[in-house]
Structures are given as structure tokens and as C-alpha cells.
Design a protein around this motif. Sequence first.
Motif, PDB file in Angstrom:
ATOM      1  N   LEU A  23     -20.574  49.717  23.700  1.00 57.16           N
ATOM      2  CA  LEU A  23     -20.774  51.139  23.927  1.00 57.16           C
ATOM      3  C   LEU A  23     -21.974  51.606  23.116  1.00 57.16           C
ATOM      4  CD1 LEU A  23     -17.069  52.364  23.550  1.00 57.16           C
ATOM      5  CD2 LEU A  23     -18.244  51.681  25.638  1.00 57.16           C
ATOM      6  N   SER A  24     -22.475  52.772  23.446  1.00 56.63           N
ATOM      7  CA  SER A  24     -23.515  53.365  22.604  1.00 56.63           C
ATOM      8  C   SER A  24     -22.903  53.706  21.246  1.00 56.63           C
ATOM      9  CB  SER A  24     -24.069  54.628  23.264  1.00 56.63           C
ATOM     10  OG  SER A  24     -23.023  55.571  23.472  1.00 56.63           O
ATOM     11  N   ILE A  64     -22.146  55.989  18.602  1.00 55.91           N
ATOM     12  CA  ILE A  64     -22.165  57.449  18.495  1.00 55.91           C
ATOM     13  C   ILE A  64     -22.247  57.930  17.050  1.00 55.91           C
ATOM     14  CG2 ILE A  64     -21.002  57.840  20.689  1.00 55.91           C
ATOM     15  CD1 ILE A  64     -18.394  58.133  19.202  1.00 55.91           C
ATOM     16  N   SER A  95     -11.389  58.274  25.500  1.00 56.22           N
ATOM     17  CA  SER A  95     -12.804  58.684  25.503  1.00 56.22           C
ATOM     18  C   SER A  95     -13.725  57.473  25.550  1.00 56.22           C
ATOM     19  CB  SER A  95     -13.110  59.535  24.269  1.00 56.22           C
ATOM     20  OG  SER A  95     -12.416  60.771  24.326  1.00 56.22           O
ATOM     21  N   ASP A  96     -13.365  56.414  24.813  1.00 53.09           N
ATOM     22  CA  ASP A  96     -14.171  55.193  24.831  1.00 53.09           C
ATOM     23  C   ASP A  96     -14.194  54.579  26.224  1.00 53.09           C
ATOM     24  OD1 ASP A  96     -14.655  55.473  22.133  1.00 53.09           O
ATOM     25  OD2 ASP A  96     -13.058  54.107  21.521  1.00 53.09           O
ATOM     26  N   TRP A 103     -13.840  56.070  29.185  1.00 51.52           N
ATOM     27  CA  TRP A 103     -14.684  56.821  30.123  1.00 51.52           C
ATOM     28  C   TRP A 103     -16.151  56.790  29.700  1.00 51.52           C
ATOM     29  CZ3 TRP A 103     -13.013  57.140  34.630  1.00 51.52           C
ATOM     30  CH2 TRP A 103     -11.657  57.342  34.902  1.00 51.52           C
ATOM     31  N   ARG A 104     -16.408  56.627  28.409  1.00 55.45           N
ATOM     32  CA  ARG A 104     -17.783  56.438  27.953  1.00 55.45           C
ATOM     33  C   ARG A 104     -18.332  55.116  28.493  1.00 55.45           C
ATOM     34  NH1 ARG A 104     -19.881  55.191  22.463  1.00 55.45           N
ATOM     35  NH2 ARG A 104     -17.735  55.191  21.730  1.00 55.45           N
ATOM     36  N   TRP A 158     -19.061  55.546  32.185  1.00 57.15           N
ATOM     37  CA  TRP A 158     -20.270  56.352  32.379  1.00 57.15           C
ATOM     38  C   TRP A 158     -21.528  55.552  32.050  1.00 57.15           C
ATOM     39  CZ3 TRP A 158     -21.089  61.013  34.560  1.00 57.15           C
ATOM     40  CH2 TRP A 158     -22.342  61.595  34.365  1.00 57.15           C
ATOM     41  N   GLU A 159     -21.526  54.911  30.909  1.00 60.56           N
ATOM     42  CA  GLU A 159     -22.734  54.210  30.468  1.00 60.56           C
ATOM     43  C   GLU A 159     -23.042  52.984  31.318  1.00 60.56           C
ATOM     44  OE1 GLU A 159     -22.427  55.464  25.728  1.00 60.56           O
ATOM     45  OE2 GLU A 159     -22.117  53.376  26.334  1.00 60.56           O
ATOM     46  N   PHE A 174     -16.175  63.855  27.871  1.00 60.65           N
ATOM     47  CA  PHE A 174     -16.070  63.755  29.331  1.00 60.65           C
ATOM     48  C   PHE A 174     -14.890  64.574  29.846  1.00 60.65           C
ATOM     49  CE2 PHE A 174     -18.148  59.860  27.924  1.00 60.65           C
ATOM     50  CZ  PHE A 174     -19.298  59.892  28.693  1.00 60.65           C
ATOM     51  N   ASP A 191     -20.029  64.425  32.428  1.00 58.04           N
ATOM     52  CA  ASP A 191     -20.496  64.348  31.038  1.00 58.04           C
ATOM     53  C   ASP A 191     -20.758  65.777  30.580  1.00 58.04           C
ATOM     54  OD1 ASP A 191     -21.817  64.042  28.644  1.00 58.04           O
ATOM     55  OD2 ASP A 191     -23.060  62.371  29.321  1.00 58.04           O
TER      56      ASP A 191
END
Length: 545
Positions: free
Chosen positions: A290-291, A293, A329-330, A332-333, A336-337, A374, A396
Motif C-alpha cells: 500500500l502507499s 500514509i 480502510s486498508d 479499500w485503499r 483503489w490504488e 473512502f 475517494d
Amino acid sequence: MERESSALLFIREKSVGFTARVALHEYKRQCDGGYPAKLKKVLIVTAPLWFKAPFRILRLFVREKLRERVHTVSAPQLGAHVPRASLPTQLGGQLAPDHAAWLEHCRNCYTNNLQNNKLDGVIDEYVISNYIPPVKTQNGVIEHEVARDMTSDRVARLEQPDAMHISDPPYTCDTGPLRHTHGYNGDMKGGHIHSGDEDEVDLITRGTWSSGEASPGLSDEECAGGGAGESAGALLARLRSLGRRGLVAEYEEIRARPPQGTFHHAKLPSNLSKNRYTDVLCYDHSRVLLSQIDPEDPTTDYINANYVDGYKQKNAFICTQGPLPKTYSDFWRMVWEQGCLAVVMTTRAVERGRVKCGQYWPAAAGARAVHPPFALLTEAVDVEDDYIISHLVLTDLRSEMSRRVWHGQYVRWPDYGVPGGGRAQPVLRFLQLVRRAQRTALADLGDAWAGHSRGPPIVVHCSAGIGRTGTFITLDVCTSRLSAEGVADVRGTVERVRAQRAHSIQMPDQYVFCHLALLEYAVMHGYLESADLNGFDDDNEDESE
């Protein structure tokens, strides 16, 4: 370029500014020049709208191969193409470039080998094939003081018993030398690659593959799904010969092998609570990053998820566990990413009174949920006997951009088991439905998607993300290959999946089901007239008496 295992990725940050025509001219020159290797991709980052419009028109007039290599991406999407350890900090990566150090490193490499008469007039090939610079993958600093030479002496040292070379797992087709440049999972100490399960991990010196790099040595064509393969008729004959007991013995042989990688990141104290099960961890070498954060916390890039190859498609799937409330949240992140368009769920949220997966999406039509940053809206729900389809809108909240996500939940597949009654037809229908949903979503994207023709990774999960998940992916790969080539290799496919997602195909019955389901698929599509397996279970019946 896929045929070059040592190909380059050329990134042009659009904020520097130049026209679309100049851009294409520059990229064409880079590709045709081929120095020091052919380009694999050209990524144009954060291009404004005034650039994208003429660019889409002009790209129609260049060669198809060049067109397939040039992409416009946003900064967050870079992680799907380039390891974040190799991206400069201004693009969200961890690399602090030191051009002078790299030039000095190249000069030393060239000089040393001129003295040893090993250059043979081909500098590029030597640098790529024989010289491996030590890389600190978390901060991008190249330590050029110490040369690591893949001469016969070094190879001999790597073959010592205490050196476990994880970057060359079995069942990986490519043996290209560049895979070793970044693809290790252990520490570089004294010329050896050490792999262990110690809990304390030095994140500065331990390498890991990032987004889009789970299978760095394989091209899409090499991800064919196992070995040579066998026809449907040969598969039927083999199953008649082996019987259930023989297949189970075959599976036990596969399961007895030790894991083909390390789990250092999954074992970090701050990541332990993100794993649903303490004994189901994700490999370092194929994990999805993941990015990050939190700039002060590098573990914010962790999720229990691995890339797995599909049929002629690298990283076609993301295998993950059923999300926990703290990882919604992770999850859906990640969706998305990674640009995912479809999520496959092969478990119920609660089975036999035990929670197997959290309710990470709004279940009812019109319902909403927020998992910062999200938000989700369920537009519609289609309920069938074997599955439930939810049509989601993922937003987002930071950019207010939205994307539709197809969510398919198969509800008649028990944990540690196979679909009810052992009949594969409902699962095969569901598999076709997933592929159709992916194609539809991909068509809706139009020119916005410039990657593989089968689209971005499909997220697949059950509870642990290994049993039913691995079975589903094995069926997809084997049926796709049977349709395209007339052959399939279940065992080879399972071995490949397990090399990227540890312990996939959790039970012997799931391994047997993959074979029987493939036969059923062969009959459904005319590869076999019938599949008579009388006597297949005789050994089991004898044992039960």
C-alpha cells in the motif's frame, strides 16, 4: 518490453512540461535507441487534460508495440508499475537518487572487468548479467564501495548450505540475472542471502517486491499455468489410474514442502494485529504494498495480500484474507490504488457460528458506509441461489473521484471444503460471471486503462485467503488454458499459486476438486463426451468398511 527481462521503465514527470508531440518523439528515440536495454514501459505522470487529449490522438499513429508501452498515470498509480523503493521521493517513493555514485559504480564495474578480460566488448550485457550492485531497497541508496560479482566463485559461495536463495523459487520459468538485483527476501551479509524467521527485521537492508513486481522474472506469455500440460482425455485417464487416494498422496507431497519465501513484514509487531490468523501470513516477495500514509511508520504499507499470476497474465489476482474491522480502510485503499474492478468473496461472513470475514461493504441496496478516506454506496444487489452480486461505488473522499466495483460473493462453499455436493457446475458458472463482469468494467474504462487486455488484478478472498481462494484461482487458470491451448496442468498451477501465496489449496479435497471440476468443464465445453470415473473413490470406501 516483455521479451527483455532486463527492460527499463522510463518515467517522465509531466510537471516539467513538454508537448505531446515532443513526448512521443522522445519516447520513440528512447525505445529505438535501446540503451542500455530496451524500454519496457514509458510512464507519463500527472499529465494535465490539455496534454491527454492530443496525446491519445497522436498515439494512434505510432507502432502498436510502442503504443502499448506508453501510459499516462497518476502518482498513486505508479506503485502498480514500479517498486516504490525505486521511485524518487517526489513521486511518493523511497529513492534518494545519487547520480554521481551510480556513475562511479558503473566506472568501477567497467574498469575492474577490463582488467579481468571479461568484458568481451559488450558492456551492457556484462553490467546486467554479471554485476549485482548491493541495493538498500527501502531508501534507494546504492553502496558502490562493495562490488558483488556473479563470477563462478560467487556462485559457489551462494550454493553453500547456509545460503537460501529465495529469489529463485522453484517453478519460476525465468532465470534472467536481473531478477537477483531486487528480488531477494533475505539479508545481504558477506555475499550470502540469509533467510530466517526472526521477529526483529531491519527494513533498511531487507528487500521486497512492491506493487506490480510480484513476478519480476516472468512475462505474461510465460505465465501459462504450470508445465507442459495434458489434454482432457489424458487427465481423465490419469485420474482413473490414480484414484482419489493417488491424488491425495500427490497433494500431500506438495504440502510437505517448506514455504518458498519469508514472512518478515507480516511478523513485525505493528503488523501482527492486521493478520486474521497468526499462522496464515503473506510472503514478502509477492506481497501487495500500500502507499505509506505515515512517513514515520513504514509498516503502514502492509496488508495481508499477495499477487498471484493468472493465465498469461502477471499479477492477475490479489489473494487476501477476509478483511478485519481494523483493516477495512486498508482493503479499500488496496482496491483503489491497484485499480481493481472486481472483488470475489468465497465465504460467508459467519459460518458455523464463527466470524469468518467482516462486513466490509454495505450489504443492502442504497446503503452507505465510510471507511476513511473512502466511502461506499451499494447501488444494487442481485441475489441468486449460489451467489450474491453487489454493485458498489467506491469514492475517494480526498479527491472526490469515484469508481464502480463489482462484488461477487459465492455463498455455498464451506470452509475447509468444496462446494455443496462436490458439483463444479455452479462454481464454473460463477467463474464465468466474474470474468464477464471484469470484461464489462474494463470496456467501460475505455482508453483510461492501458494495461493488460484482461484488466487490473481481481481481488479474491475467503477467510484466510488460501483454501477456497487458491482453489478458485487454480480453476480460472486451468480452464482458461484448456480453452486456449486444449491442455492444462492442475498440479503445476497449484505449485505456482503456492509459490506466491503460501499454503494455497488448504485441504486434499480442494486439490481433488480442482481436477474433477476441470473434467466437468471439459465435458461442458465439448473437450470430452463424458467423464466416467467409476471406481475413483473405491479406495476410500474400502478404508471406511
